[in-house]
Write an enzyme that holds these catalytic residues in place. Structure first.
Site, PDB file in Angstrom:
ATOM      1  N   ASN A  43       0.807  -1.225   0.000  1.00 56.52           N
ATOM      2  CA  ASN A  43       0.000   0.000   0.000  1.00 56.52           C
ATOM      3  C   ASN A  43       0.840   1.274   0.000  1.00 56.52           C
ATOM      4  O   ASN A  43       0.397   2.300  -0.500  1.00 56.52           O
ATOM      5  CB  ASN A  43      -0.915  -0.035   1.235  1.00 56.52           C
ATOM      6  CG  ASN A  43      -1.531   1.307   1.545  1.00 56.52           C
ATOM      7  OD1 ASN A  43      -2.374   1.799   0.790  1.00 56.52           O
ATOM      8  ND2 ASN A  43      -1.094   1.933   2.637  1.00 56.52           N
ATOM      9  N   LYS A  53       2.948   5.043 -10.574  1.00 55.00           N
ATOM     10  CA  LYS A  53       1.708   4.260 -10.514  1.00 55.00           C
ATOM     11  C   LYS A  53       1.488   3.470 -11.811  1.00 55.00           C
ATOM     12  O   LYS A  53       0.925   2.377 -11.776  1.00 55.00           O
ATOM     13  CB  LYS A  53       0.521   5.170 -10.188  1.00 55.00           C
ATOM     14  CG  LYS A  53       0.591   5.788  -8.777  1.00 55.00           C
ATOM     15  CD  LYS A  53       0.639   4.722  -7.692  1.00 55.00           C
ATOM     16  CE  LYS A  53       0.667   5.289  -6.282  1.00 55.00           C
ATOM     17  NZ  LYS A  53       0.706   4.254  -5.248  1.00 55.00           N
ATOM     18  N   SER A  79      -3.178   3.545  -8.840  1.00 60.34           N
ATOM     19  CA  SER A  79      -4.012   4.743  -8.687  1.00 60.34           C
ATOM     20  C   SER A  79      -4.679   5.038 -10.017  1.00 60.34           C
ATOM     21  O   SER A  79      -4.241   4.561 -11.079  1.00 60.34           O
ATOM     22  CB  SER A  79      -3.121   5.926  -8.290  1.00 60.34           C
ATOM     23  OG  SER A  79      -3.782   7.156  -8.485  1.00 60.34           O
ATOM     24  N   TYR A  95       4.490  10.848  -9.563  1.00 59.16           N
ATOM     25  CA  TYR A  95       3.407  10.013  -9.024  1.00 59.16           C
ATOM     26  C   TYR A  95       2.810   9.144 -10.140  1.00 59.16           C
ATOM     27  O   TYR A  95       2.724   7.917 -10.016  1.00 59.16           O
ATOM     28  CB  TYR A  95       2.333  10.899  -8.383  1.00 59.16           C
ATOM     29  CG  TYR A  95       1.258  10.115  -7.659  1.00 59.16           C
ATOM     30  CD1 TYR A  95       1.546   9.459  -6.470  1.00 59.16           C
ATOM     31  CD2 TYR A  95      -0.036  10.030  -8.164  1.00 59.16           C
ATOM     32  CE1 TYR A  95       0.572   8.732  -5.797  1.00 59.16           C
ATOM     33  CE2 TYR A  95      -1.022   9.316  -7.490  1.00 59.16           C
ATOM     34  CZ  TYR A  95      -0.717   8.665  -6.310  1.00 59.16           C
ATOM     35  OH  TYR A  95      -1.687   7.949  -5.652  1.00 59.16           O
ATOM     36  N   ALA A  96       2.426   9.782 -11.247  1.00 61.07           N
ATOM     37  CA  ALA A  96       1.801   9.022 -12.343  1.00 61.07           C
ATOM     38  C   ALA A  96       2.779   7.991 -12.907  1.00 61.07           C
ATOM     39  O   ALA A  96       2.395   6.853 -13.198  1.00 61.07           O
ATOM     40  CB  ALA A  96       1.336   9.979 -13.442  1.00 61.07           C
TER      41      ALA A  96
HETATM   42  N1  LIG Z   1      -5.739   9.002  -1.054  1.00 61.47           N
HETATM   43  C1  LIG Z   1      -6.068   8.844  -2.338  1.00 61.47           C
HETATM   44  O1  LIG Z   1      -6.930   9.575  -2.882  1.00 61.47           O
HETATM   45  C2  LIG Z   1      -5.410   7.764  -3.156  1.00 61.47           C
HETATM   46  C3  LIG Z   1      -5.902   7.481  -4.434  1.00 61.47           C
HETATM   47  C4  LIG Z   1      -5.305   6.484  -5.194  1.00 61.47           C
HETATM   48  C5  LIG Z   1      -4.223   5.776  -4.687  1.00 61.47           C
HETATM   49  N2  LIG Z   1      -3.748   6.074  -3.441  1.00 61.47           N
HETATM   50  C6  LIG Z   1      -2.601   5.298  -2.955  1.00 61.47           C
HETATM   51  O2  LIG Z   1      -2.979   4.593  -1.788  1.00 61.47           O
HETATM   52  C7  LIG Z   1      -1.834   4.452  -0.929  1.00 61.47           C
HETATM   53  C8  LIG Z   1      -2.161   5.014   0.451  1.00 61.47           C
HETATM   54  O3  LIG Z   1      -2.548   6.379   0.272  1.00 61.47           O
HETATM   55  P1  LIG Z   1      -3.077   7.286   1.483  1.00 61.47           P
HETATM   56  O4  LIG Z   1      -3.787   8.430   0.865  1.00 61.47           O
HETATM   57  O5  LIG Z   1      -3.749   6.432   2.471  1.00 61.47           O
HETATM   58  O6  LIG Z   1      -1.670   7.811   2.036  1.00 61.47           O
HETATM   59  P2  LIG Z   1      -1.356   8.721   3.312  1.00 61.47           P
HETATM   60  O7  LIG Z   1      -0.620   9.917   2.820  1.00 61.47           O
HETATM   61  O8  LIG Z   1      -2.585   8.902   4.116  1.00 61.47           O
HETATM   62  O9  LIG Z   1      -0.259   7.842   4.061  1.00 61.47           O
HETATM   63  C9  LIG Z   1      -0.565   6.596   4.590  1.00 61.47           C
HETATM   64  C10 LIG Z   1       0.594   6.136   5.449  1.00 61.47           C
HETATM   65  O10 LIG Z   1       1.831   6.026   4.711  1.00 61.47           O
HETATM   66  C11 LIG Z   1       2.888   6.161   5.640  1.00 61.47           C
HETATM   67  N3  LIG Z   1       4.178   6.340   4.947  1.00 61.47           N
HETATM   68  C12 LIG Z   1       4.557   7.436   4.265  1.00 61.47           C
HETATM   69  N4  LIG Z   1       5.801   7.235   3.762  1.00 61.47           N
HETATM   70  C13 LIG Z   1       6.180   5.985   4.132  1.00 61.47           C
HETATM   71  C14 LIG Z   1       7.369   5.214   3.931  1.00 61.47           C
HETATM   72  N5  LIG Z   1       8.413   5.699   3.245  1.00 61.47           N
HETATM   73  N6  LIG Z   1       7.448   3.966   4.461  1.00 61.47           N
HETATM   74  C15 LIG Z   1       6.410   3.476   5.178  1.00 61.47           C
HETATM   75  N7  LIG Z   1       5.268   4.153   5.419  1.00 61.47           N
HETATM   76  C16 LIG Z   1       5.155   5.405   4.897  1.00 61.47           C
HETATM   77  C17 LIG Z   1       2.411   7.352   6.460  1.00 61.47           C
HETATM   78  O11 LIG Z   1       3.101   7.442   7.699  1.00 61.47           O
HETATM   79  C18 LIG Z   1       0.915   7.051   6.620  1.00 61.47           C
HETATM   80  O12 LIG Z   1       0.643   6.367   7.829  1.00 61.47           O
HETATM   81  C19 LIG Z   1      -0.685   5.163  -1.640  1.00 61.47           C
HETATM   82  O13 LIG Z   1       0.072   4.227  -2.384  1.00 61.47           O
HETATM   83  C20 LIG Z   1      -1.404   6.130  -2.566  1.00 61.47           C
HETATM   84  O14 LIG Z   1      -0.622   6.495  -3.681  1.00 61.47           O
HETATM   85  C21 LIG Z   1      -4.311   7.050  -2.667  1.00 61.47           C
END
Ligand SMILES: NC(=O)c1ccc[n+]([C@@H]2O[C@H](COP(=O)([O-])OP(=O)(O)OC[C@H]3O[C@@H](n4cnc5c(N)ncnc54)[C@H](O)[C@@H]3O)[C@@H](O)[C@H]2O)c1
Length: 257
Positions: free
Chosen positions: A86, A156, A139, A152-153
């Site tokens: 994740n 992903k 994503s 980012y893109a």
């Molecule tokens: N939020 C969205 O809208 C969305 C949409 C599509 C995909 N995603 C993807 O889902 C995943 C989670 O996204 P989110 O929005 O919950 O993220 P977030 O920014 O809320 O972070 C979630 C967690 O990641 C941890 N983290 C950050 N860097 C880290 C590292 N180097 N090693 C270990 N942990 C680390 C943070 O401490 C946090 O607890 C990501 O891969 C993101 O790209 C998110």
């Protein structure tokens, strides 16, 4: 069929955001869950809320820390059936022309190389599972171009190639590998994005939200619990014939917005 309540699950970045919802969903279904995260305080809070979940502090960009974390996870769980890759960061907002190369590399180190490192360390353990499964977090930005968010893109989209390759490599060991592609996820972070856009555009928050929803058939943003439910399904016996797939969960979005 593999019952979720017999699964041993590792979730990266499981202390916050979507990862936390995924960790909690597996734990609620009776699975044994290990969560790693870079944020030690958030992991403490997670253990308080869900005492059955074990944790490791780990920056997935740190290769040595990942080796230790996967060992801790498999020791705590007694093996591994499900890896949820994740962890991923949003990275900078800038055009390619103006991109800071160090910021570019920082995103690749976490989103792509970090996912590779965790997966490589987990594979020997997953091979011992009766029904191994890997879920990779891509994503909407892994399906469309995303102006001003090139690292980012790029990562992903890269994770799609990683997923499809892994699925071919690991199928003979009974390990399935799928990517999920969430769209904009509801919550405080999305509100902040709209606030930021509104402050630049002069439009209201409601107008910014409506503009984002105009790209979707389903007129609401994604609930993290829906993403967690999809991951639990894919890893379960019900998903045993699904591998090498990229599965959007985005209300039928037509653009990365
Ligand atoms: N939020 C969205 O809208 C969305 C949409 C599509 C995909 N995603 C993807 O889902 C995943 C989670 O996204 P989110 O929005 O919950 O993220 P977030 O920014 O809320 O972070 C979630 C967690 O990641 C941890 N983290 C950050 N860097 C880290 C590292 N180097 N090693 C270990 N942990 C680390 C943070 O401490 C946090 O607890 C990501 O891969 C993101 O790209 C998110």
């Amino acid at each position: 069929m593999t019952a979720v309540d017999s699964q041993r699950v590792l979730v990266t970045a499981g202390a916050g955001g979507i990862g936390r919802s995924i960790a909690m969903a597996f734990a609620s279904a009776g699975a044994r869950v290990h969560a790693c995260d870079i944020d030690a305080n958030a992991l403490d809070e997670l253990r308080t809320q869900a005492p059955g979940i074990t944790t490791s502090v780990c920056d997935i960009a740190d290769r040595g820390a990942v080796q230790r974390m996967v060992q801790e996870a498999t020791d705590a769980l007694g093996g591994l059936d499900v890896l949820v890759n994740n962890a991923g960061i949003a990275g900078p907002t800038a055009s390619v022309a103006d991109m800071d190369p160090d910021a570019w590399e920082a995103v690749l180190r976490i989103n792509l190389t970090g996912t590779f490192t965790v997966t490589q360390a987990a594979i020997p353990h997953l091979k011992k599972s009766a029904a191994g499964s890997i879920v990779v977090m891509s994503s909407l930005a892994g399906r469309f171009g995303y102006p001003n968010r090139s690292p980012y893109a790029t990562t992903k989209w890269g994770l799609i190639g990683f997923t499809k390759t892994l699925a071919r490599e690991l199928g003979e060991f009974g390990i399935r590998v799928n990517a999920i592609l969430p769209g904009a996820v509801d919550g405080p972070r999305l509100r902040q994005v709209f606030e930021g856009r509104a402050s630049v555009s002069g439009r209201s928050m409601a107008q910014e939200e409506a503009a984002a929803l105009a790209n979707q058939s389903i007129k609401r943003f994604v609930d993290p619990a829906d993403i967690a439910a999809l991951v639990v399904f894919l890893a379960s016996g019900a998903g045993r014939s699904i591998s090498g797939q990229m599965i959007p969960i985005d209300g039928d979005s037509q653009a990365a917005s």
